[in-house]
Write a protein that holds these residues in place. Structure first.
Motif, PDB file in Angstrom:
ATOM      1  N   ALA A  84      -6.835 -20.500  39.265  1.00  0.00           N
ATOM      2  CA  ALA A  84      -7.964 -20.126  40.129  1.00  0.00           C
ATOM      3  C   ALA A  84      -9.139 -19.687  39.272  1.00  0.00           C
ATOM      4  O   ALA A  84      -8.976 -18.851  38.381  1.00  0.00           O
ATOM      5  CB  ALA A  84      -7.551 -19.002  41.073  1.00  0.00           C
ATOM      6  N   ASP A  85     -10.309 -20.239  39.543  1.00  0.00           N
ATOM      7  CA  ASP A  85     -11.541 -19.812  38.886  1.00  0.00           C
ATOM      8  C   ASP A  85     -12.356 -19.046  39.923  1.00  0.00           C
ATOM      9  O   ASP A  85     -12.991 -19.634  40.809  1.00  0.00           O
ATOM     10  CB  ASP A  85     -12.311 -21.026  38.373  1.00  0.00           C
ATOM     11  CG  ASP A  85     -13.530 -20.646  37.546  1.00  0.00           C
ATOM     12  OD1 ASP A  85     -13.832 -19.434  37.449  1.00  0.00           O
ATOM     13  OD2 ASP A  85     -14.200 -21.558  37.012  1.00  0.00           O
ATOM     14  N   VAL A  86     -12.318 -17.716  39.833  1.00  0.00           N
ATOM     15  CA  VAL A  86     -12.940 -16.849  40.838  1.00  0.00           C
ATOM     16  C   VAL A  86     -14.390 -16.555  40.455  1.00  0.00           C
ATOM     17  O   VAL A  86     -14.651 -16.008  39.376  1.00  0.00           O
ATOM     18  CB  VAL A  86     -12.143 -15.537  40.990  1.00  0.00           C
ATOM     19  CG1 VAL A  86     -12.825 -14.615  41.990  1.00  0.00           C
ATOM     20  CG2 VAL A  86     -10.705 -15.839  41.423  1.00  0.00           C
ATOM     21  N   GLY A  87     -15.314 -16.912  41.328  1.00  0.00           N
ATOM     22  CA  GLY A  87     -16.724 -16.845  40.971  1.00  0.00           C
ATOM     23  C   GLY A  87     -17.053 -17.979  40.032  1.00  0.00           C
ATOM     24  O   GLY A  87     -17.727 -17.787  39.012  1.00  0.00           O
ATOM     25  N   ALA A  88     -16.594 -19.168  40.380  1.00  0.00           N
ATOM     26  CA  ALA A  88     -16.703 -20.330  39.482  1.00  0.00           C
ATOM     27  C   ALA A  88     -18.133 -20.749  39.219  1.00  0.00           C
ATOM     28  O   ALA A  88     -18.440 -21.362  38.197  1.00  0.00           O
ATOM     29  CB  ALA A  88     -15.929 -21.510  40.077  1.00  0.00           C
ATOM     30  N   ASN A 104      -5.892 -28.529  36.399  1.00  0.00           N
ATOM     31  CA  ASN A 104      -5.604 -28.215  37.806  1.00  0.00           C
ATOM     32  C   ASN A 104      -6.277 -26.899  38.193  1.00  0.00           C
ATOM     33  O   ASN A 104      -5.637 -25.883  38.421  1.00  0.00           O
ATOM     34  CB  ASN A 104      -4.089 -28.132  38.018  1.00  0.00           C
ATOM     35  CG  ASN A 104      -3.704 -28.072  39.481  1.00  0.00           C
ATOM     36  OD1 ASN A 104      -4.560 -28.208  40.366  1.00  0.00           O
ATOM     37  ND2 ASN A 104      -2.434 -27.878  39.752  1.00  0.00           N
ATOM     38  N   MET A 105      -7.597 -26.962  38.290  1.00  0.00           N
ATOM     39  CA  MET A 105      -8.396 -25.768  38.547  1.00  0.00           C
ATOM     40  C   MET A 105      -8.934 -25.791  39.975  1.00  0.00           C
ATOM     41  O   MET A 105      -9.367 -26.832  40.472  1.00  0.00           O
ATOM     42  CB  MET A 105      -9.586 -25.710  37.590  1.00  0.00           C
ATOM     43  CG  MET A 105      -9.234 -25.652  36.116  1.00  0.00           C
ATOM     44  SD  MET A 105      -8.881 -23.983  35.563  1.00  0.00           S
ATOM     45  CE  MET A 105     -10.474 -23.184  35.757  1.00  0.00           C
ATOM     46  N   THR A 106      -8.933 -24.625  40.620  1.00  0.00           N
ATOM     47  CA  THR A 106      -9.546 -24.465  41.939  1.00  0.00           C
ATOM     48  C   THR A 106     -10.736 -23.527  41.815  1.00  0.00           C
ATOM     49  O   THR A 106     -10.608 -22.440  41.249  1.00  0.00           O
ATOM     50  CB  THR A 106      -8.540 -23.883  42.952  1.00  0.00           C
ATOM     51  OG1 THR A 106      -7.486 -24.834  43.168  1.00  0.00           O
ATOM     52  CG2 THR A 106      -9.217 -23.586  44.290  1.00  0.00           C
ATOM     53  N   HIS A 146      -2.187 -18.857  37.375  1.00  0.00           N
ATOM     54  CA  HIS A 146      -3.059 -18.003  36.563  1.00  0.00           C
ATOM     55  C   HIS A 146      -4.442 -17.948  37.215  1.00  0.00           C
ATOM     56  O   HIS A 146      -4.738 -18.709  38.141  1.00  0.00           O
ATOM     57  CB  HIS A 146      -3.186 -18.548  35.131  1.00  0.00           C
ATOM     58  CG  HIS A 146      -1.873 -18.884  34.506  1.00  0.00           C
ATOM     59  ND1 HIS A 146      -1.018 -17.917  34.034  1.00  0.00           N
ATOM     60  CD2 HIS A 146      -1.266 -20.092  34.300  1.00  0.00           C
ATOM     61  CE1 HIS A 146       0.072 -18.500  33.549  1.00  0.00           C
ATOM     62  NE2 HIS A 146      -0.059 -19.810  33.692  1.00  0.00           N
ATOM     63  N   ALA A 147      -5.295 -17.051  36.721  1.00  0.00           N
ATOM     64  CA  ALA A 147      -6.657 -16.948  37.251  1.00  0.00           C
ATOM     65  C   ALA A 147      -7.624 -16.551  36.149  1.00  0.00           C
ATOM     66  O   ALA A 147      -7.248 -15.901  35.167  1.00  0.00           O
ATOM     67  CB  ALA A 147      -6.726 -15.930  38.387  1.00  0.00           C
ATOM     68  N   ILE A 148      -8.877 -16.942  36.352  1.00  0.00           N
ATOM     69  CA  ILE A 148      -9.939 -16.581  35.422  1.00  0.00           C
ATOM     70  C   ILE A 148     -11.176 -16.222  36.239  1.00  0.00           C
ATOM     71  O   ILE A 148     -11.403 -16.770  37.318  1.00  0.00           O
ATOM     72  CB  ILE A 148     -10.243 -17.742  34.438  1.00  0.00           C
ATOM     73  CG1 ILE A 148     -11.218 -17.294  33.343  1.00  0.00           C
ATOM     74  CG2 ILE A 148     -10.760 -18.975  35.167  1.00  0.00           C
ATOM     75  CD1 ILE A 148     -11.313 -18.273  32.181  1.00  0.00           C
ATOM     76  N   SER A 149     -11.961 -15.269  35.740  1.00  0.00           N
ATOM     77  CA  SER A 149     -13.215 -14.906  36.394  1.00  0.00           C
ATOM     78  C   SER A 149     -14.222 -14.514  35.322  1.00  0.00           C
ATOM     79  O   SER A 149     -14.025 -13.525  34.619  1.00  0.00           O
ATOM     80  CB  SER A 149     -13.014 -13.747  37.382  1.00  0.00           C
ATOM     81  OG  SER A 149     -14.215 -13.459  38.066  1.00  0.00           O
ATOM     82  N   ILE A 150     -15.276 -15.301  35.199  1.00  0.00           N
ATOM     83  CA  ILE A 150     -16.271 -15.093  34.152  1.00  0.00           C
ATOM     84  C   ILE A 150     -17.621 -14.750  34.763  1.00  0.00           C
ATOM     85  O   ILE A 150     -18.178 -15.518  35.550  1.00  0.00           O
ATOM     86  CB  ILE A 150     -16.416 -16.358  33.275  1.00  0.00           C
ATOM     87  CG1 ILE A 150     -15.071 -16.764  32.676  1.00  0.00           C
ATOM     88  CG2 ILE A 150     -17.460 -16.126  32.186  1.00  0.00           C
ATOM     89  CD1 ILE A 150     -14.444 -15.738  31.753  1.00  0.00           C
ATOM     90  N   GLY A 151     -18.140 -13.565  34.433  1.00  0.00           N
ATOM     91  CA  GLY A 151     -19.493 -13.200  34.829  1.00  0.00           C
ATOM     92  C   GLY A 151     -19.668 -12.723  36.256  1.00  0.00           C
ATOM     93  O   GLY A 151     -20.800 -12.539  36.703  1.00  0.00           O
ATOM     94  N   SER A 152     -18.576 -12.492  36.970  1.00  0.00           N
ATOM     95  CA  SER A 152     -18.696 -12.073  38.367  1.00  0.00           C
ATOM     96  C   SER A 152     -18.501 -10.580  38.578  1.00  0.00           C
ATOM     97  O   SER A 152     -18.943 -10.029  39.591  1.00  0.00           O
ATOM     98  CB  SER A 152     -17.691 -12.842  39.235  1.00  0.00           C
ATOM     99  OG  SER A 152     -18.041 -14.202  39.297  1.00  0.00           O
ATOM    100  N   PHE A 153     -17.823  -9.916  37.641  1.00  0.00           N
ATOM    101  CA  PHE A 153     -17.619  -8.471  37.766  1.00  0.00           C
ATOM    102  C   PHE A 153     -18.753  -7.753  37.044  1.00  0.00           C
ATOM    103  O   PHE A 153     -18.620  -7.283  35.920  1.00  0.00           O
ATOM    104  CB  PHE A 153     -16.240  -8.070  37.226  1.00  0.00           C
ATOM    105  CG  PHE A 153     -15.136  -8.419  38.180  1.00  0.00           C
ATOM    106  CD1 PHE A 153     -14.741  -7.527  39.176  1.00  0.00           C
ATOM    107  CD2 PHE A 153     -14.514  -9.652  38.114  1.00  0.00           C
ATOM    108  CE1 PHE A 153     -13.740  -7.851  40.078  1.00  0.00           C
ATOM    109  CE2 PHE A 153     -13.509  -9.987  39.014  1.00  0.00           C
ATOM    110  CZ  PHE A 153     -13.124  -9.084  40.001  1.00  0.00           C
TER     111      PHE A 153
END
Length: 203
Positions: A84-88, A104-106, A146-153
């Motif tokens: 999961a890419d949160v705040g993609a 396989n990214m969402t 797994h998940a990743i979040s870049i620049g959203s927090f």
């Protein structure tokens, strides 16, 4: 924040100045932005965003995925692991992940405009329009490896409550990679550091 009407006849450089001014105001504001404000902002700047990032030489969308990929390789994680890419946003982190072999990214984002830009990169298998601050995200619980979040927090965007939701959408044993600016991480008002310490303590 500038409006569509104000920006439509501006040059790129003028639009970039509007964007920088908005970020400066948001970074010093103690008031959380509403979901509608966040959506409108990123819709407004979506088409220019990649150039904005390049011009300020921000490489978080490269470093964050590299760090996650490094750990995934240690875990011998398959390239088709569901991430999961949160705040993609426009898909820059997903683009780096694909270059590193993960396919396989969402993409999750609050802005339709940003997701439209992300679709052009052809790096995601799915696109989900949502607000991690307000939506429960229950239907996605334990749906991702797994998940990743870049620049959203950052100030005015994703809050501490979103950290819980990201943790819940990831299966047990999965990795979560999140970027923080140091001043945001150390801010008692935002509470990110305290929340992460609490989550670590509670397992």
């Amino acid at each position: 924040m500038a409006t569509q009407e104000e920006c439509k006849d501006l040059t790129f450089e003028e639009r970039e100045q509007h964007f920088k001014k908005y970020n400066q105001l948001r970074n010093v504001s103690s008031e959380p932005a509403t979901g509608e404000e966040i959506k409108e902002t990123w819709d407004l700047y979506a088409q220019d965003f990649d150039r904005f990032v390049k011009n300020i030489k921000n490489i978080a969308h490269i470093i964050g995925p590299q760090e996650l990929a490094k750990q995934l390789k240690v875990m011998k994680c398959p390239p088709d692991a569901k991430i999961a890419d949160v705040g993609a946003g426009t898909g820059m982190p997903g683009q780096t992940m694909k270059e590193l072999g993960y396919t396989n990214m969402t993409a999750f984002d609050i802005s339709p405009g940003m997701l439209e830009e992300a679709k052009k990169k052809d790096v995601y298998t799915d696109f989900i329009l949502c607000d991690f601050n307000e939506d429960t995200m229950e239907k996605y619980h334990k749906q991702f490896d797994h998940a990743i979040s870049i620049g959203s927090f950052v100030s005015g965007h994703l809050t501490c409550g979103a950290l819980d939701k990201i943790a819940r959408i990831v299966k047990s044993g999965g990795l979560v990679c999140i970027s923080f600016r140091e001043r945001n991480l150390e801010s008692e008002e935002l509470g990110y550091k305290q929340k992460l310490e609490e989550m670590e303590k509670n397992g």
